[in-house]
Design a protein around this motif. Structure first.
Motif, PDB file in Angstrom:
ATOM      1  N   GLN A 103       0.828  -1.207   0.000  1.00  0.00           N
ATOM      2  CA  GLN A 103       0.000   0.000   0.000  1.00  0.00           C
ATOM      3  C   GLN A 103       0.864   1.260   0.000  1.00  0.00           C
ATOM      4  OE1 GLN A 103      -3.154   0.056  -0.601  1.00  0.00           O
ATOM      5  NE2 GLN A 103      -3.365   2.263  -0.427  1.00  0.00           N
ATOM      6  N   TYR A 128      -2.570  -4.627  -8.471  1.00  0.00           N
ATOM      7  CA  TYR A 128      -3.442  -4.054  -7.457  1.00  0.00           C
ATOM      8  C   TYR A 128      -4.851  -4.523  -7.744  1.00  0.00           C
ATOM      9  CZ  TYR A 128      -5.144  -0.498  -4.193  1.00  0.00           C
ATOM     10  OH  TYR A 128      -5.699   0.153  -3.130  1.00  0.00           O
ATOM     11  N   THR A 129      -5.466  -5.141  -6.769  1.00  0.00           N
ATOM     12  CA  THR A 129      -6.836  -5.605  -6.917  1.00  0.00           C
ATOM     13  C   THR A 129      -7.745  -4.627  -6.207  1.00  0.00           C
ATOM     14  OG1 THR A 129      -6.102  -7.898  -6.988  1.00  0.00           O
ATOM     15  CG2 THR A 129      -8.410  -7.517  -6.467  1.00  0.00           C
ATOM     16  N   SER A 130      -8.751  -4.152  -6.914  1.00  0.00           N
ATOM     17  CA  SER A 130      -9.643  -3.164  -6.333  1.00  0.00           C
ATOM     18  C   SER A 130     -10.968  -3.186  -7.075  1.00  0.00           C
ATOM     19  CB  SER A 130      -9.007  -1.777  -6.433  1.00  0.00           C
ATOM     20  OG  SER A 130      -9.850  -0.801  -5.902  1.00  0.00           O
ATOM     21  N   GLN A 131     -11.998  -2.761  -6.402  1.00  0.00           N
ATOM     22  CA  GLN A 131     -13.312  -2.621  -7.013  1.00  0.00           C
ATOM     23  C   GLN A 131     -13.860  -1.252  -6.653  1.00  0.00           C
ATOM     24  OE1 GLN A 131     -14.804  -4.824  -8.947  1.00  0.00           O
ATOM     25  NE2 GLN A 131     -13.436  -6.531  -8.641  1.00  0.00           N
ATOM     26  N   SER A 132     -14.612  -0.665  -7.528  1.00  0.00           N
ATOM     27  CA  SER A 132     -15.243   0.612  -7.247  1.00  0.00           C
ATOM     28  C   SER A 132     -16.372   0.424  -6.245  1.00  0.00           C
ATOM     29  CB  SER A 132     -15.798   1.196  -8.546  1.00  0.00           C
ATOM     30  OG  SER A 132     -16.476   2.398  -8.294  1.00  0.00           O
ATOM     31  N   HIS A 133     -16.583   1.397  -5.411  1.00  0.00           N
ATOM     32  CA  HIS A 133     -17.660   1.337  -4.422  1.00  0.00           C
ATOM     33  C   HIS A 133     -19.007   1.736  -5.011  1.00  0.00           C
ATOM     34  CE1 HIS A 133     -15.093   0.660  -0.922  1.00  0.00           C
ATOM     35  NE2 HIS A 133     -14.219   1.414  -1.544  1.00  0.00           N
ATOM     36  N   THR A 157     -16.021   5.612 -11.616  1.00  0.00           N
ATOM     37  CA  THR A 157     -14.979   4.597 -11.604  1.00  0.00           C
ATOM     38  C   THR A 157     -13.843   4.968 -12.549  1.00  0.00           C
ATOM     39  OG1 THR A 157     -16.599   2.905 -11.050  1.00  0.00           O
ATOM     40  CG2 THR A 157     -14.514   2.147 -11.986  1.00  0.00           C
ATOM     41  N   TYR A 159      -9.799   5.741 -11.127  1.00  0.00           N
ATOM     42  CA  TYR A 159      -8.726   4.855 -11.574  1.00  0.00           C
ATOM     43  C   TYR A 159      -7.873   5.428 -12.703  1.00  0.00           C
ATOM     44  CZ  TYR A 159     -10.698   1.154  -8.728  1.00  0.00           C
ATOM     45  OH  TYR A 159     -11.149   0.407  -7.667  1.00  0.00           O
ATOM     46  N   LEU A 169      -6.503   6.546  -7.350  1.00  0.00           N
ATOM     47  CA  LEU A 169      -6.112   5.167  -7.653  1.00  0.00           C
ATOM     48  C   LEU A 169      -5.424   5.047  -9.013  1.00  0.00           C
ATOM     49  CD1 LEU A 169      -9.240   3.314  -6.250  1.00  0.00           C
ATOM     50  CD2 LEU A 169      -6.979   3.476  -5.223  1.00  0.00           C
ATOM     51  N   ASP A 180     -17.995  -3.222  -4.251  1.00  0.00           N
ATOM     52  CA  ASP A 180     -16.603  -3.229  -3.807  1.00  0.00           C
ATOM     53  C   ASP A 180     -16.170  -4.592  -3.291  1.00  0.00           C
ATOM     54  OD1 ASP A 180     -17.963  -3.356  -1.422  1.00  0.00           O
ATOM     55  OD2 ASP A 180     -16.980  -1.626  -0.519  1.00  0.00           O
TER      56      ASP A 180
END
Length: 186
Positions: A71, A84-89, A96, A100, A109, A176
């Motif tokens: 991080q 990097y693994t991520s999802q939008s809220h 989004t 990103y 991000l 997310d």
């Protein structure tokens, strides 16, 4: 609003080697991919990428670090390549696409530091557009720009799997991928 309509890629080792040569790397090159140790899926993707790159003479070293180190490196932009693994809220394409891949202050991000004036201009319009059809067309055009610019390498999307007993009620998938335990009951 996702479309794969603009996806130009095929699995072509000869073409990859040709492009490497044209870019001045006829013998490939070395680089490091950093990712957090907490995700077995990221380790699997890293190994698959390492194997695939090796086929064209690109040597990718896997740098597996703690979540805290990962991080910090992500925020400080200190590594040449990161997974990097991520999802939008929020289920909203312009939101989004801004966090990103936009280049403004809300783009926290955007680890690859992607910047494109035409993309940002269209993004600003899409954020303000109220007509869903027009917004969808704008995000479609932004996707085309991102593919043409090769802004990111997105090798995989991890399945979201939750196991639970059949007497548990109240589970809802969230964008997310986070669990909301306060909704659950028996």
């Amino acid at each position: 609003n996702y479309t794969d309509e603009f996806w130009p890629y095929t699995y072509d080792l000869d073409k990859a080697e040709q492009l490497l040569t044209e870019a001045g790397y006829p013998n490939g090159f070395d680089f490091e991919l950093t990712f957090a140790e907490l995700s077995p899926a990221e380790r699997d993707v890293g190994l698959a990428l390492q194997t695939a790159f090796k086929e064209i003479g690109v040597n990718m070293e896997l740098n597996i670090v703690s979540a805290a180190v990962h991080q910090q490196a992500f925020v400080e932009r200190t590594k040449p390549a990161m997974m990097y693994t991520s999802q939008s809220h929020i289920f909203d394409s312009p939101y989004t696409m801004e966090i990103y891949l936009g280049s403004g202050p809300a783009s926290y991000l955007n680890a690859g530091n992607y910047a494109s004036e035409p993309y940002d201009a269209l993004l600003a319009q899409a954020r303000q557009e109220k007509d869903p059809q027009k917004r969808a067309e704008m995000t479609r055009e932004m996707q085309k720009m991102l593919v043409e610019d090769a802004a990111w390498l997105m090798p995989a999307i991890e399945d979201y799997v939750v196991g639970m007993r059949d007497d548990i009620q109240g589970f809802h998938w969230m964008p997310d991928d986070g669990l909301r335990f306060w909704f659950l009951s028996r």
